[in-house]
Scaffold this active site. Structure first.
Site, PDB file in Angstrom:
ATOM      1  N   ARG A   1     -12.894  15.489  41.209  1.00 13.43           N
ATOM      2  CA  ARG A   1     -13.004  13.894  41.888  1.00 13.43           C
ATOM      3  C   ARG A   1     -14.265  14.455  42.698  1.00 13.43           C
ATOM      4  O   ARG A   1     -13.693  15.332  43.745  1.00 13.43           O
ATOM      5  CB  ARG A   1     -11.699  13.611  42.449  1.00 13.43           C
TER       6      ARG A   1
ATOM      7  N   THR B   1     -17.978   9.363  44.177  1.00  7.95           N
ATOM      8  CA  THR B   1     -17.861   8.077  44.257  1.00  7.95           C
ATOM      9  C   THR B   1     -16.116   7.989  43.650  1.00  7.95           C
ATOM     10  O   THR B   1     -15.751   7.276  43.052  1.00  7.95           O
ATOM     11  CB  THR B   1     -18.747   7.989  41.834  1.00  7.95           C
TER      12      THR B   1
END
Ligand code: URA
Length: 209
Positions: free
Chosen positions: A104, A108
């Site tokens: 991840r 963002t």
């Protein structure tokens, strides 16, 4: 639009209850996930094509049915998806196994691929992308993007527990992908966990925290 299949077979539901239970330890959790993955593979392969073959039984010649040799691929999303691979391979041992790893992005918050390895004949295979939990759907959508980018054209997605949000995400991003679920749960909580769910599938499977 992709179809959604919920496998409500009693054996699957029974085993899932123990998978969900917080008192189930790592060894048993892993064994149960393996068993449910096999049971789901049994259902998901229902439409595999057959061909007629000639054999001889001990009594007489016979025409019988055998799998027509469709090429299959299993693609676990690292890391929790790994726990479903052996259970599927028990039923379809000739399937090839690819891998997709995602992290991840801290800014963002979107999943980004860091590892992809697929069989070389991607275009010819029917793929089953597996991950025990379909939560927001971000990883599943990105994993499917990753294998489509490399030429995959026939893809199913299989998970143990899904949140409605994740199902909608896949349906929107990949309307050609059918989704196979053992249980469709209620919702996601504010931390992105599925409610009631089973907690963190990777941690429970590998005994990490
Ligand atoms: N991933 C998990 O392992 N568990 C959830 O509840 C959601 C995502």
């Amino acid at each position: 639009m992709g179809k959604v299949y919920v496998f409500d077979h009693p054996l699957i539901q029974h085993k899932l209850t123990y998978i969900r239970d917080k008192n189930t330890g790592t060894k048993e959790f892993r064994e149960l996930v393996d068993e449910v993955a096999s049971l789901m593979a049994f259902e998901i392969t229902r439409d595999l094509p057959l061909q007629e073959v000639q054999i001889e039984t001990p009594v007489c010649p016979a025409t019988a049915k055998a799998l027509a040799g469709k090429k299959l691929g299993i693609v676990p999303i690292l890391r929790a998806g790994l726990g479903m691979v052996d259970g599927i391979l028990k039923l379809i041992p000739a399937a090839k196994v690819g891998h997709v790893g995602l992290y991840r992005d801290p800014e963002t918050l979107k999943p980004v691929e860091y590892y992809v390895k697929l069989p070389s004949d991607v275009e010819e295979r029917d793929f089953i992308v597996v991950d025990p939990m379909l939560a927001t759907g971000g990883s599943a959508v990105e994993a499917i993007n990753s294998i489509k980018k490399r030429g995959a054209v026939s893809i199913k997605f299989m998970c143990l527990i899904a949140a409605p949000e994740g199902v909608e995400e896949i349906k929107t991003a990949h309307p050609d992908v059918d989704i196979y679920i053992a249980a469709l749960d209620e919702k996601l909580n504010e931390k992105g966990y599925i409610i009631p769910g089973l907690g963190d599938a990777g941690d429970r499977m590998f005994g990490t925290k």
